[in-house]
Each structure stands twice: as C-alpha cells, then as structure tokens.
Design an enzyme around this catalytic site. Structure first.
Site, PDB file in Angstrom:
ATOM      1  N   ARG A  60       0.836  -1.202   0.000  1.00 22.80           N
ATOM      2  CA  ARG A  60       0.000   0.000   0.000  1.00 22.80           C
ATOM      3  C   ARG A  60       0.872   1.254   0.000  1.00 22.80           C
ATOM      4  O   ARG A  60       0.460   2.313  -0.461  1.00 22.80           O
ATOM      5  CB  ARG A  60      -0.920   0.014   1.229  1.00 22.80           C
ATOM      6  CG  ARG A  60      -2.015   1.096   1.143  1.00 22.80           C
ATOM      7  CD  ARG A  60      -2.781   1.245   2.456  1.00 22.80           C
ATOM      8  NE  ARG A  60      -1.986   1.932   3.452  1.00 22.80           N
ATOM      9  CZ  ARG A  60      -1.852   1.549   4.719  1.00 22.80           C
ATOM     10  NH1 ARG A  60      -2.449   0.439   5.145  1.00 22.80           N
ATOM     11  NH2 ARG A  60      -1.129   2.245   5.560  1.00 22.80           N
ATOM     12  N   TYR A 113     -12.712  18.250 -16.641  1.00 22.37           N
ATOM     13  CA  TYR A 113     -13.301  16.906 -16.673  1.00 22.37           C
ATOM     14  C   TYR A 113     -14.448  16.811 -15.664  1.00 22.37           C
ATOM     15  O   TYR A 113     -14.391  17.403 -14.581  1.00 22.37           O
ATOM     16  CB  TYR A 113     -12.217  15.880 -16.375  1.00 22.37           C
ATOM     17  CG  TYR A 113     -12.716  14.480 -16.161  1.00 22.37           C
ATOM     18  CD1 TYR A 113     -13.370  13.791 -17.180  1.00 22.37           C
ATOM     19  CD2 TYR A 113     -12.567  13.855 -14.928  1.00 22.37           C
ATOM     20  CE1 TYR A 113     -13.849  12.506 -16.981  1.00 22.37           C
ATOM     21  CE2 TYR A 113     -13.037  12.573 -14.720  1.00 22.37           C
ATOM     22  CZ  TYR A 113     -13.681  11.905 -15.751  1.00 22.37           C
ATOM     23  OH  TYR A 113     -14.163  10.645 -15.541  1.00 22.37           O
ATOM     24  N   ASP A 185      -3.502  19.221 -15.095  1.00 25.31           N
ATOM     25  CA  ASP A 185      -3.860  17.885 -15.580  1.00 25.31           C
ATOM     26  C   ASP A 185      -3.339  17.778 -17.011  1.00 25.31           C
ATOM     27  O   ASP A 185      -3.817  18.456 -17.913  1.00 25.31           O
ATOM     28  CB  ASP A 185      -5.375  17.715 -15.534  1.00 25.31           C
ATOM     29  CG  ASP A 185      -5.830  16.325 -15.969  1.00 25.31           C
ATOM     30  OD1 ASP A 185      -5.086  15.645 -16.706  1.00 25.31           O
ATOM     31  OD2 ASP A 185      -6.949  15.924 -15.602  1.00 25.31           O
ATOM     32  N   LYS A 210      -5.263   6.360 -19.469  1.00 26.86           N
ATOM     33  CA  LYS A 210      -5.483   6.810 -20.839  1.00 26.86           C
ATOM     34  C   LYS A 210      -4.229   6.568 -21.684  1.00 26.86           C
ATOM     35  O   LYS A 210      -3.871   5.438 -21.982  1.00 26.86           O
ATOM     36  CB  LYS A 210      -5.900   8.278 -20.833  1.00 26.86           C
ATOM     37  CG  LYS A 210      -7.043   8.605 -19.863  1.00 26.86           C
ATOM     38  CD  LYS A 210      -8.293   7.809 -20.128  1.00 26.86           C
ATOM     39  CE  LYS A 210      -9.499   8.301 -19.345  1.00 26.86           C
ATOM     40  NZ  LYS A 210      -9.394   8.206 -17.887  1.00 26.86           N
TER      41      LYS A 210
END
Length: 395
Positions: A60, A113, A185, A210
C-alpha cells in the site's frame, strides 16, 4: 554526438528500469504481487520503514513494480519526484485533500473533466474550501480571481471534451505572484506533447489509464513535481489507501514503452480527421487545437510539441443525429475511455460528463450533440472512410 539527456522515446523505453536489483537476469520489470516484504533483523526493517534505507515494507506504501512506473513518468515529465494512485481521479482527489485546508481557495476553469468538476462543486465546499470557476479563455477573469488570493490554481489543457487550450506560462506567473501553487492535468497532452513543469507548473497530474497505458487494460494515476510536494501527496495516499496495484503498474510500464510512437501516430491521425471533418457538410464545428481555425491554436503551438489525439465535433441534428450515426462506425469503440490504440468515441453525456446534469454541461459550454473522438493508431484512410460511411446515414 553526445546528448545531456535522453530523448522522450528513449526515456519511455528505459526510464525506471535500470539501477535496481536484477531479478534472475530478467530484461523486463517483473510483477511483484507480494503485499509485504520481510527483513531478518529489526534494525534494517526499521530503517526501511522510516525511509532511511532503500526497500519496501508494504505494497500500500511502495512496491518494486509500482516504483518503476513512478520513475518512468517522473523522467518523462522531467520532475524531481513522482507518486502513483489507483486512478486518475484518485490523483486529483489526493491533490486537493492533501494540499488544501478549510478557509482556503481554489481558482480553476469551468470546463474541466466531469469528475473534477464534481469535486469543485460537490465535495470541496462542504469542507469549507472556496472554489472560483472561470471561463476557460477569459484570462482577465482568471487573473482577477487569482489576485483575490488563492492557495491553488488548477488547470486542465487541452480540456476534456471541448479541447480548449490554457496558457500555462501566463497563468502560472500570475499564480506565483500571489504565492499560489499551480497544478496541471496533462492527461490529454501526455509528456510527449507537453511538459507543464517547464512552463511554470508546480505539479502535473495524469490519468495513466489513458495514453500512458495506451491499451485500456489498466487503471492508474500519477502526480509529478518537487520532492516536497510529491511527498505530501504520497503521505495522503499511503494513509488514504488509493494505491496502484502491481499488476496495473506492470501493464502501464509495458504500455509506456511505446508511448512516443503511439502519440506521434495519434497526433497525425487526429489532425487528418479534424481537417476532413471540417469539410463535411453535416459537421457544424470541429474542436482541435492543431487546426489554424481553433481559437487557441497559437497558444497550443507555443506550449505544445504536438496537438494530441483527441478532437470533438458537433453534427447537424444534435443528439438525435449522433445517436443515429455512432452505431454505424466500424473502427471505433463506443465507450467511456480515450487515449488507447483503438479509436474511441462517445458524447460527453455518457462519457466525460455523465455525472453532470444537462444544465451543468451547458454551463461548461458542452452541447448535448457533441462527439468526443479519440483517435487510435489505425490507418487514417480507414478512419476517414469509416466516418464517411457512418455520417452517410444522416444524408
């Protein structure tokens, strides 16, 4: 001939893959699925846990496969450090909740977005964080809001799905004059087409799902910037728990090896498709920064190395028309994704802004009949022929 730093294509292949302990002479980064990592003595274990010695404790927090992904995107963005997340939205959420406190203020643009927009309008205000959303190309308004004082300026360029361009250098200068952090971004552009840190940004975010992965088979996110900023995001993520899985990290690392090749082809395909669509009598408007007619073309030329693989366009007849022609496409997935080797299409009401109401989409300048078209690496002649026959049903 010598070069101080390797090129992007070389970095995409080799970044994050050298200088580590070899695994039985493997030439590829292995998938380390182990949740925990054991130590013979407490002294070494403790030193690794505190970051005073190299190693891993618990996946983690850190993991060898994930580390390779982080180092590769760090090198591609030319950053001091990078950390990873389970998705792009996890990276964006961590940025806000790790860096902002009640009473502080964010300035951003209206047509970001849809998930980001929801954070601005639904999730940050209850925590006492003020958000000012400005028209994307109204620099006077953006600079006024920045001058009023803000902790963080958040930009997305090119925007999703309107493909508008924001002048990073200009707004970074205004933000830094007021001691604000600048976050960009960079998902649509990729580090092949744009490097915001070189334009004045403090932090760069990616939905690695993406273009970085490029094959629509792995979720992930990343943040790149100074070691101090990235450490804050890493600490939030290791406690919050939105960790990138080793299997996904492996798929992303493998996909990133061809990032430069894929993006170069997608840049070419998108520009060719955009120019063709401009000539079609049923197409009302085409949004692509590589077109000389695009309102922000000059800014894009100045800050980008290529114009990206995503465009959007409107068809006469609106939503009814696109509902008729999209099912006719042979070489396109009708799906909520982008940036992969296959062409992917869809209207924002079921993709980027499905979480938003029609009124919210309209306020962001997104018509219901808009089509987002993410070009793949297919032969562009086939994409053009496919679009021609599909639009033909509307004639």
């Amino acid at each position: 001939m010598t070069r101080a730093l390797p090129g992007k294509a070389t970095t995409a292949v080799w970044g994050g893959e050298t200088g580590h302990e070899p695994y039985e002479r493997a030439t590829q980064v292995p998938v380390v699925h182990s949740v925990s990592f054991g130590y013979r003595d407490i002294e070494t274990w403790h030193a690794v846990a505190l970051g005073r010695a190299a190693g891993h404790i618990y996946s983690r927090n850190t993991n060898p496969t994930v580390r390779s992904f982080e180092e590769k995107i760090r090198d591609l963005e030319g950053a001091e450090a990078a950390t990873s997340f389970s998705s792009g939205m996890a990276a964006i959420s961590a940025t806000f909740f790790a860096l902002l406190r009640p009473g502080e203020r964010v300035v951003s643009i209206k047509d970001s977005y849809g998930g980001t927009h929801k954070l601005f309008t639904e999730f940050l205000p209850p925590f006492g964080i003020e958000v000012a959303l400005c028209e994307t190309d109204d620099y006077a308004q953006l600079e006024r809001q920045i001058a009023r004082g803000c902790k963080l300026l958040y930009l997305e360029t090119p925007t999703n799905p309107t493909v508008r361009i924001v002048d990073i250098a200009r707004l970074a200068q205004a933000a830094h004059a007021g001691a604000a952090l600048v976050v960009v971004d960079n998902t649509f552009a990729t580090p092949i087409n744009q490097n915001p840190l070189q334009l004045g940004a403090d932090l760069v975010l990616h939905s690695a799902t993406k273009y970085l992965g490029g094959h629509a088979d792995a979720l992930g996110g990343a943040a790149c910037g100074s070691a101090a900023l990235v450490q804050k995001l890493f600490h939030f993520r290791e406690i919050n728990g939105a960790a990138l899985a080793a299997g996904d990290a492996y798929s992303l690392v493998r996909g990133m090896k061809t990032l430069a090749l894929r993006v170069e082809r997608q840049n070419h395909n998108a520009l060719t498709v955009a120019r063709w669509l401009q000539t079609h009598p049923l197409v009302e408007q085409v949004n692509y920064p590589g077109l000389e007619t695009h309102a922000h073309h000059e800014v894009a030329r100045r800050q980008m190395h290529g114009f990206g693989g995503v465009l959007s366009f409107s068809v006469r007849g609106g939503l009814d028309a696109i509902s008729a022609f999209l099912p006719q496409l042979r070489y396109a997935h009708r799906a909520a994704n982008l940036g992969c080797v296959e062409t992917v299409v869809g209207p924002p009401l079921v993709t980027s802004h499905v979480e938003c109401t029609a009124e919210e989409r309209a306020a962001a300048g997104i018509p219901e009949g808009l089509v987002r078209y993410s070009t793949g690496i297919e032969d562009v002649a086939d994409l053009l022929a496919d679009l021609k026959q599909a639009l033909g049903v509307l004639a």
